[in-house]
Design a protein around this motif. Sequence first.
Motif, PDB file in Angstrom:
ATOM      1  N   PHE A 112     -86.549 130.490  21.649  1.00  0.00           N
ATOM      2  CA  PHE A 112     -85.352 129.646  21.622  1.00  0.00           C
ATOM      3  C   PHE A 112     -84.737 129.488  23.008  1.00  0.00           C
ATOM      4  N   LEU A 113     -84.861 130.504  23.844  1.00  0.00           N
ATOM      5  CA  LEU A 113     -84.322 130.414  25.203  1.00  0.00           C
ATOM      6  C   LEU A 113     -85.094 129.418  26.070  1.00  0.00           C
ATOM      7  N   LEU A 114     -86.252 128.998  25.615  1.00  0.00           N
ATOM      8  CA  LEU A 114     -87.004 127.957  26.324  1.00  0.00           C
ATOM      9  C   LEU A 114     -86.579 126.551  25.897  1.00  0.00           C
ATOM     10  N   LEU A 115     -85.749 126.461  24.864  1.00  0.00           N
ATOM     11  CA  LEU A 115     -85.299 125.152  24.381  1.00  0.00           C
ATOM     12  C   LEU A 115     -84.564 124.313  25.433  1.00  0.00           C
ATOM     13  N   PRO A 116     -83.690 124.894  26.257  1.00  0.00           N
ATOM     14  CA  PRO A 116     -83.057 124.047  27.279  1.00  0.00           C
ATOM     15  C   PRO A 116     -84.083 123.341  28.168  1.00  0.00           C
ATOM     16  N   TYR A 117     -85.137 124.046  28.533  1.00  0.00           N
ATOM     17  CA  TYR A 117     -86.197 123.422  29.332  1.00  0.00           C
ATOM     18  C   TYR A 117     -86.885 122.317  28.533  1.00  0.00           C
ATOM     19  N   LEU A 118     -87.210 122.626  27.287  1.00  0.00           N
ATOM     20  CA  LEU A 118     -87.935 121.671  26.451  1.00  0.00           C
ATOM     21  C   LEU A 118     -87.104 120.435  26.130  1.00  0.00           C
ATOM     22  N   LEU A 119     -85.790 120.572  26.126  1.00  0.00           N
ATOM     23  CA  LEU A 119     -84.917 119.416  25.879  1.00  0.00           C
ATOM     24  C   LEU A 119     -84.668 118.617  27.157  1.00  0.00           C
ATOM     25  N   TRP A 120     -84.509 119.307  28.274  1.00  0.00           N
ATOM     26  CA  TRP A 120     -84.152 118.627  29.519  1.00  0.00           C
ATOM     27  C   TRP A 120     -85.366 118.017  30.214  1.00  0.00           C
ATOM     28  N   SER A 121     -86.493 118.694  30.184  1.00  0.00           N
ATOM     29  CA  SER A 121     -87.677 118.230  30.900  1.00  0.00           C
ATOM     30  C   SER A 121     -88.058 116.788  30.544  1.00  0.00           C
ATOM     31  N   PRO A 122     -88.065 116.406  29.270  1.00  0.00           N
ATOM     32  CA  PRO A 122     -88.387 115.006  28.965  1.00  0.00           C
ATOM     33  C   PRO A 122     -87.345 114.022  29.510  1.00  0.00           C
ATOM     34  N   ILE A 123     -86.098 114.452  29.580  1.00  0.00           N
ATOM     35  CA  ILE A 123     -85.051 113.572  30.133  1.00  0.00           C
ATOM     36  C   ILE A 123     -85.316 113.321  31.611  1.00  0.00           C
ATOM     37  N   GLY A 124     -85.603 114.388  32.347  1.00  0.00           N
ATOM     38  CA  GLY A 124     -85.905 114.236  33.770  1.00  0.00           C
ATOM     39  C   GLY A 124     -87.168 113.429  34.005  1.00  0.00           C
ATOM     40  N   THR A 125     -88.177 113.671  33.193  1.00  0.00           N
ATOM     41  CA  THR A 125     -89.436 112.936  33.332  1.00  0.00           C
ATOM     42  C   THR A 125     -89.228 111.459  33.007  1.00  0.00           C
ATOM     43  N   TYR A 126     -88.495 111.170  31.947  1.00  0.00           N
ATOM     44  CA  TYR A 126     -88.203 109.786  31.579  1.00  0.00           C
ATOM     45  C   TYR A 126     -87.395 109.091  32.677  1.00  0.00           C
ATOM     46  N   THR A 127     -86.433 109.797  33.236  1.00  0.00           N
ATOM     47  CA  THR A 127     -85.616 109.225  34.304  1.00  0.00           C
ATOM     48  C   THR A 127     -86.490 108.871  35.505  1.00  0.00           C
ATOM     49  N   THR A 128     -87.382 109.768  35.869  1.00  0.00           N
ATOM     50  CA  THR A 128     -88.275 109.494  37.000  1.00  0.00           C
ATOM     51  C   THR A 128     -89.169 108.300  36.687  1.00  0.00           C
ATOM     52  N   ARG A 129     -89.652 108.227  35.469  1.00  0.00           N
ATOM     53  CA  ARG A 129     -90.496 107.090  35.072  1.00  0.00           C
ATOM     54  C   ARG A 129     -89.712 105.782  35.133  1.00  0.00           C
ATOM     55  N   GLU A 130     -88.478 105.810  34.694  1.00  0.00           N
ATOM     56  CA  GLU A 130     -87.634 104.618  34.764  1.00  0.00           C
ATOM     57  C   GLU A 130     -87.390 104.197  36.223  1.00  0.00           C
ATOM     58  N   MET A 131     -87.288 105.184  37.104  1.00  0.00           N
ATOM     59  CA  MET A 131     -87.076 104.876  38.520  1.00  0.00           C
ATOM     60  C   MET A 131     -88.284 104.162  39.132  1.00  0.00           C
ATOM     61  N   ILE A 132     -89.468 104.356  38.582  1.00  0.00           N
ATOM     62  CA  ILE A 132     -90.643 103.624  39.060  1.00  0.00           C
ATOM     63  C   ILE A 132     -90.433 102.128  38.863  1.00  0.00           C
ATOM     64  N   ASP A 133     -89.894 101.732  37.708  1.00  0.00           N
ATOM     65  CA  ASP A 133     -89.655 100.313  37.449  1.00  0.00           C
ATOM     66  C   ASP A 133     -88.629  99.734  38.422  1.00  0.00           C
ATOM     67  N   LEU A 134     -87.653 100.556  38.818  1.00  0.00           N
ATOM     68  CA  LEU A 134     -86.621 100.098  39.745  1.00  0.00           C
ATOM     69  C   LEU A 134     -87.063 100.172  41.210  1.00  0.00           C
ATOM     70  N   ASN A 135     -88.079 100.956  41.481  1.00  0.00           N
ATOM     71  CA  ASN A 135     -88.576 101.163  42.844  1.00  0.00           C
ATOM     72  C   ASN A 135     -90.109 101.075  42.859  1.00  0.00           C
ATOM     73  N   PRO A 136     -90.682  99.916  42.549  1.00  0.00           N
ATOM     74  CA  PRO A 136     -92.145  99.831  42.413  1.00  0.00           C
ATOM     75  C   PRO A 136     -92.902 100.190  43.680  1.00  0.00           C
ATOM     76  N   GLU A 137     -92.257 100.122  44.822  1.00  0.00           N
ATOM     77  CA  GLU A 137     -92.908 100.491  46.077  1.00  0.00           C
ATOM     78  C   GLU A 137     -93.054 102.004  46.223  1.00  0.00           C
ATOM     79  N   SER A 138     -92.457 102.765  45.340  1.00  0.00           N
ATOM     80  CA  SER A 138     -92.451 104.218  45.438  1.00  0.00           C
ATOM     81  C   SER A 138     -93.322 104.896  44.390  1.00  0.00           C
ATOM     82  N   VAL A 139     -94.330 104.178  43.941  1.00  0.00           N
ATOM     83  CA  VAL A 139     -95.233 104.738  42.942  1.00  0.00           C
ATOM     84  C   VAL A 139     -96.108 105.751  43.631  1.00  0.00           C
TER      85      VAL A 139
END
Length: 158
Positions: free
Chosen positions: A131-158
Amino acid sequence: MIQPWMVIGAVTFLVSLGGFLIRSRQDLRWAKRLDRPNWLVFEPAIPLIWTIIFVCGAWSATIVWQHDPNSFKTWVLMGFYLLLEITTVAYIPLTLRLRSLAVGTALGGLGLMFGLVLAVIVWSVSHTAAFLLLPYLLWSPIGTYTTREMIDLNPESV
């Protein structure tokens, strides 16, 4: 006498500090120029969020260690915790150094997979540690999704 939580906490701190120190000013300037999604209003809280995640991870590792200290299985799990932390901490320096949001997205996804595997394995040792790993498991997809979204906003930074 040095307690296991002290060693685990020190390793966690040193690994996370290492990731913080491996940044150049040029790399940080590149990152600051990137466009971010409009909904990314929680960016100032990210250091606090990661601090909580690392504390929970260290606490989880301590519980696992205390369950069966010095056994081969426990040492393997400690290695897995370390692998997860190194993968997580590598996100910023590698993304910045390579100036590649795709690298950051891949590391985020890899970290999530490692975190899921670790949580499943740890569940058989201690439900609390898992259960103590849940914060990582909940936050990691948010950070990964955010980075993926930033690719669309910054296509030169792929």
